[in-house]
Design a protein around this motif. Structure first.
Motif, PDB file in Angstrom:
ATOM      1  N   ARG A  13       1.009  -9.863  34.832  1.00  0.00           N
ATOM      2  CA  ARG A  13       1.624  -9.242  33.666  1.00  0.00           C
ATOM      3  C   ARG A  13       2.936  -8.589  34.069  1.00  0.00           C
ATOM      4  O   ARG A  13       3.161  -8.278  35.237  1.00  0.00           O
ATOM      5  CB  ARG A  13       0.691  -8.184  33.072  1.00  0.00           C
ATOM      6  CG  ARG A  13      -0.615  -8.765  32.519  1.00  0.00           C
ATOM      7  CD  ARG A  13      -1.457  -7.663  31.919  1.00  0.00           C
ATOM      8  NE  ARG A  13      -2.681  -8.174  31.324  1.00  0.00           N
ATOM      9  CZ  ARG A  13      -3.576  -7.404  30.712  1.00  0.00           C
ATOM     10  NH1 ARG A  13      -3.384  -6.104  30.626  1.00  0.00           N
ATOM     11  NH2 ARG A  13      -4.665  -7.941  30.191  1.00  0.00           N
ATOM     12  N   ARG A  14       3.772  -8.354  33.107  1.00  0.00           N
ATOM     13  CA  ARG A  14       5.055  -7.724  33.386  1.00  0.00           C
ATOM     14  C   ARG A  14       4.820  -6.262  33.787  1.00  0.00           C
ATOM     15  O   ARG A  14       4.064  -5.551  33.130  1.00  0.00           O
ATOM     16  CB  ARG A  14       5.947  -7.794  32.151  1.00  0.00           C
ATOM     17  CG  ARG A  14       7.319  -7.153  32.363  1.00  0.00           C
ATOM     18  CD  ARG A  14       8.179  -7.323  31.121  1.00  0.00           C
ATOM     19  NE  ARG A  14       8.386  -8.736  30.834  1.00  0.00           N
ATOM     20  CZ  ARG A  14       9.019  -9.175  29.756  1.00  0.00           C
ATOM     21  NH1 ARG A  14       9.474  -8.316  28.860  1.00  0.00           N
ATOM     22  NH2 ARG A  14       9.176 -10.475  29.562  1.00  0.00           N
TER      23      ARG A  14
ATOM     24  N   GLY B 282       6.095  -2.190  39.573  1.00  0.00           N
ATOM     25  CA  GLY B 282       6.308  -3.458  40.261  1.00  0.00           C
ATOM     26  C   GLY B 282       6.855  -3.338  41.662  1.00  0.00           C
ATOM     27  O   GLY B 282       7.238  -4.344  42.266  1.00  0.00           O
ATOM     28  N   SER B 283       6.888  -2.137  42.227  1.00  0.00           N
ATOM     29  CA  SER B 283       7.465  -1.939  43.562  1.00  0.00           C
ATOM     30  C   SER B 283       6.447  -2.253  44.658  1.00  0.00           C
ATOM     31  O   SER B 283       5.236  -2.325  44.422  1.00  0.00           O
ATOM     32  CB  SER B 283       7.961  -0.503  43.716  1.00  0.00           C
ATOM     33  OG  SER B 283       6.879   0.417  43.598  1.00  0.00           O
TER      34      SER B 283
ATOM     35  N   SER C 175       2.622  -2.077  40.806  1.00  0.00           N
ATOM     36  CA  SER C 175       3.051  -1.725  42.162  1.00  0.00           C
ATOM     37  C   SER C 175       1.942  -1.990  43.164  1.00  0.00           C
ATOM     38  O   SER C 175       0.751  -1.974  42.827  1.00  0.00           O
ATOM     39  CB  SER C 175       3.458  -0.252  42.220  1.00  0.00           C
ATOM     40  OG  SER C 175       4.623  -0.019  41.453  1.00  0.00           O
ATOM     41  N   LYS C 176       2.347  -2.240  44.419  1.00  0.00           N
ATOM     42  CA  LYS C 176       1.389  -2.490  45.496  1.00  0.00           C
ATOM     43  C   LYS C 176       1.704  -1.564  46.669  1.00  0.00           C
ATOM     44  O   LYS C 176       2.865  -1.295  46.970  1.00  0.00           O
ATOM     45  CB  LYS C 176       1.469  -3.940  45.968  1.00  0.00           C
ATOM     46  CG  LYS C 176       1.167  -4.988  44.913  1.00  0.00           C
ATOM     47  CD  LYS C 176       1.272  -6.385  45.505  1.00  0.00           C
ATOM     48  CE  LYS C 176       0.995  -7.464  44.453  1.00  0.00           C
ATOM     49  NZ  LYS C 176       2.079  -7.515  43.439  1.00  0.00           N
ATOM     50  N   VAL C 177       0.641  -1.102  47.342  1.00  0.00           N
ATOM     51  CA  VAL C 177       0.772  -0.308  48.558  1.00  0.00           C
ATOM     52  C   VAL C 177      -0.055  -0.992  49.637  1.00  0.00           C
ATOM     53  O   VAL C 177      -1.278  -1.135  49.502  1.00  0.00           O
ATOM     54  CB  VAL C 177       0.279   1.144  48.364  1.00  0.00           C
ATOM     55  CG1 VAL C 177       0.437   1.925  49.665  1.00  0.00           C
ATOM     56  CG2 VAL C 177       1.032   1.832  47.236  1.00  0.00           C
TER      57      VAL C 177
ATOM     58  N   ASP D 112      10.715  -1.606  48.254  1.00  0.00           N
ATOM     59  CA  ASP D 112      11.549  -0.920  47.264  1.00  0.00           C
ATOM     60  C   ASP D 112      10.807   0.270  46.667  1.00  0.00           C
ATOM     61  O   ASP D 112      11.258   0.865  45.694  1.00  0.00           O
ATOM     62  CB  ASP D 112      11.990  -1.882  46.154  1.00  0.00           C
ATOM     63  CG  ASP D 112      10.822  -2.659  45.556  1.00  0.00           C
ATOM     64  OD1 ASP D 112       9.677  -2.411  45.964  1.00  0.00           O
ATOM     65  OD2 ASP D 112      11.077  -3.519  44.692  1.00  0.00           O
ATOM     66  N   GLY D 113       9.673   0.609  47.263  1.00  0.00           N
ATOM     67  CA  GLY D 113       8.936   1.806  46.879  1.00  0.00           C
ATOM     68  C   GLY D 113       9.134   2.872  47.939  1.00  0.00           C
ATOM     69  O   GLY D 113      10.129   3.575  47.959  1.00  0.00           O
TER      70      GLY D 113
END
Length: 468
Positions: free
Chosen positions: A20-21, A76-77, A121-123, A140-141
Motif C-alpha cells: 500500500r502507499r 515509507g522510510s 516504514s521498516k526498521v 532515509d530514516g
C-alpha cells in the motif's frame, strides 16, 4: 458504481498483502517517560547525535523511542540498528518490540529481524558479528549504533555508506571504553554533531544505593567510565578485531598421534559459569562445555572424562590460598589427570596469559570452532577490557569483563588458559610480565619448530595450518 467497485477491489488487494502507499499514522507510546537528559537529546535536530551514558541510565530506552519516532514521522522510510554482537542487538530488539507493541499495526519479523510499521516504514536490526552487513534501501530514516565503543571504526564507516544517498539521521549510544572513534565523534566540532552525557546517578530510574555499592567494588577510573560516562585514557578493548578468529570447521587430525591437547578450565559454580575450552597444538580450539549450578562432586567426574577422552593437559586457576581450585587440582591429579595450575589473582600473571592470547588472536595463530557456545565467546571478547594500573612502582595491565550484572568473561579466560597451556606447557607463568613481552609480540617466534614440552611428548606449534 465503478468507483465503488474499484475501492472494494483495492481493499481486497490490500488484504491479500499487496503493498500500500505509505501514509502518515499517529501513535502514542505511553510507557516511555523521559527524564531531563533524554528530553534534551530528543530536542536536538543535529544530523548525528552521540550519547555516552553510564550503565542503566536509559540510553537504549531513549534511542529505541527516537528510532520509532523518526520512523513514524517519515512514512515509507528505512532505518537500521547496528550492534557489535547479537547479544547486545537482542537488548535493542527487546526495547523496540516492547515500545512498538503500543503502535497499532506494527509487526515484528523474527527471521529477518525487521520491524514493519503501519505507515510503511521498516526498521532492520544487524549485528557486526554476523556475516550480513547493514544492507537494504538507503537509510532515509535513522541509523542507530548501539554500544558503539565496542564496535570497530571500520564497521561503523562501512555502515555509513548506506546513508550516502539518503537523508537519514545518525544516533550513537554507548558506555565509553577508552578514547576510540566514539571519542572523536563525541568531541567533534562539526556543526551537525551534537553530544550528550547520561550519568547513572542523574537518572531518576537508577538505584542510588546500589550504585554506591558498585562504585566501592571498582577503581575510580573504572567507575568513572561505567557510571559517569567519562572517557578514560588508560582503558582499552583487549580484543578489538576477532573477525578472523572463528571457523566453521577444522581439518581432520585423527592421523596425528601427538595433538598435545589442552583443556582451559575457568571455574565457576553459582554466579559465574564454568567453561571448558579444548585446544590442540595447531591452535584449533573448541568450547566443549559451559555450565553452572552443578555440585563439585558432579563437576569433577565430568572434567576427568573430558581430560581422558582428549588425553589433555588441564590448565586451571589454582586460586588465592588454594581455594576450591586447589581442591579440584587434588581430585583431578588423584584420577591421573595432568594439571598445570596458574594463579590469575597474582598481579602480572593474568596479564601475561591474556596478552599471549591477544597476540595469538591478532596474528591468527589460534582459531575457534563455531558452535552453540561461540556466540557467547564473541560477545565476551567484544567487551573484554584492559586498564593500566601502577603496582609497586611499575605499570601493569589489568584485564576483566564489564563489572555489571549479567556480563561475564568466563569464556575469554577459558580460551586464554587453553592457549597458555598450548604455548607454555609445563613451564608455568613467568613472574615478571617483561620477561614475556618480547616473545609475545614477535610472530616469528611462533614459527619455530623447537616448541616446548609437557608430559611425555614433544610439542611443536609451527605445524601446517588450515584456511578459513
Amino acid at each position: 458504481m465503478v468507483i465503488a467497485e474499484l475501492k472494494r477491489l483495492a481493499e481486497r488487494q490490500g488484504a491479500a498483502g499487496l503493498p500500500r502507499r505509505p501514509r502518515p499514522v499517529e501513535a502514542r507510546i505511553t510507557s516511555y517517560v523521559p527524564w531531563w537528559a533524554q528530553r534534551m537529546a530528543s530536542r536536538s535536530r543535529a544530523e548525528t547525535r552521540v550519547v555516552v551514558a553510564g550503565r542503566q541510565s536509559g540510553k537504549t530506552h531513549w534511542a529505541s523511542f527516537e528510532v520509532l519516532r523518526i520512523a513514524m514521522e517519515r512514512p515509507g522510510s528505512f532505518s537500521a540498528v547496528l550492534a557489535p554482537t547479537y547479544q547486545i542487538a537482542q537488548t535493542a530488539i527487546d526495547k523496540l518490540r516492547a515500545m512498538a507493541s503500543e503502535i497499532p499495526g506494527a509487526v515484528w519479523k523474527e527471521q529477518k529481524k525487521r520491524l514493519l510499521l503501519p505507515n510503511g516504514s521498516k526498521v532492520a536490526v544487524f549485528s557486526a558479528d554476523r556475516k550480513e552487513s547493514v544492507r537494504g534501501p538507503s537509510i532515509d530514516g535513522v541509523f542507530w549504533v548501539d554500544e558503539g565503543a565496542y564496535l570497530s571504526e571500520r564497521a561503523y564507516e562501512a555502515a555509513l555508506g548506506a546513508l550516502a544517498s539518503g537523508n537519514g539521521r545518525v544516533i550513537v549510544t554507548t558506555t565509553p571504553v577508552g578514547k576510540n572513534w566514539v571519542y572523536q565523534e563525541f568531541t567533534s566540532d562539526d556543526v551537525e554533531n551534537a553530544h550528550f552525557r547520561f550519568r547513572s546517578s542523574d537518572s531518576p530510574y537508577s538505584n542510588k544505593a546500589r550504585l554506591r555499592r558498585l562504585r566501592r567494588k571498582m577503581s575510580a577510573d573504572k567507575a568513572a567510565q561505567e557510571f559517569d560516562a567519562i572517557f578514560v585514557d588508560d582503558l582499552l578493548l583487549a580484543f578489538p578485531d576477532t573477525s578472523r578468529l572463528f571457523a566453521r570447521g577444522f581439518p581432520d587430525r585423527s592421523y596425528d598421534p601427538a595433538l598435545q591437547n589442552v583443556l582451559g578450565v575457568d571455574l565457576g559454580k553459582e554466579q559465574d559459569w564454568l567453561v571448558v575450552t579444548l585446544m590442540n597444538r595447531y591452535g584449533e580450539a573448541t568450547i566443549l562445555g559451559r555450565w553452572r549450578h552443578l555440585k563439585w562432586t558432579e563437576t569433577v567426574p565430568r572434567l576427568v572424562a573430558m581430560a581422558q577422552d582428549h588425553d589433555a593437559l588441564v590448565v586451571l586457576d589454582h586460586g588465592a590460598g588454594g581455594g576450591y581450585g586447589g581442591v579440584l587440582i587434588d581430585f583431578l591429579e588423584a584420577d591421573g589427570v595432568r594439571v598445570l595450575p596458574v594463579k590469575t589473582a597474582v598481579v602480572g600473571t593474568k596479564a601475561q596469559i591474556v596478552e599471549q592470547c591477544r597476540a595469538d588472536v591478532e596474528w591468527e595463530r589460534i582459531h575457534v570452532l563455531q558452535n552453540t557456545h561461540s556466540a557467547q565467546l564473541r560477545h565476551e571478547l567484544a567487551t573484554f577490557q584492559g586498564i593500566k594500573r601502577v603496582h609497586r612502582g611499575r605499570e601493569v595491565m589489568v584485564y576483566e569483563g564489564p563489572q555489571v550484572e549479567g556480563e561475564h568473561d568466563d569464556c575469554v579466560i577459558s580460551l586464554c588458559l587453553a592457549n597458555w597451556g598450548r604455548v607454555r606447557g609445563g613451564s608455568g607463568p613467568e613472574e615478571e610480565i617483561e620477561d614475556l613481552r618480547e616473545f609475545v609480540l614477535d610472530p616469528d617466534d611462533m614459527e619455530s619448530d623447537a616448541g616446548f614440552r609437557f608430559g611425555g611428548g614433544g610439542y611443536r606449534f609451527g605445524a601446517p595450518g588450515w584456511r578459513q
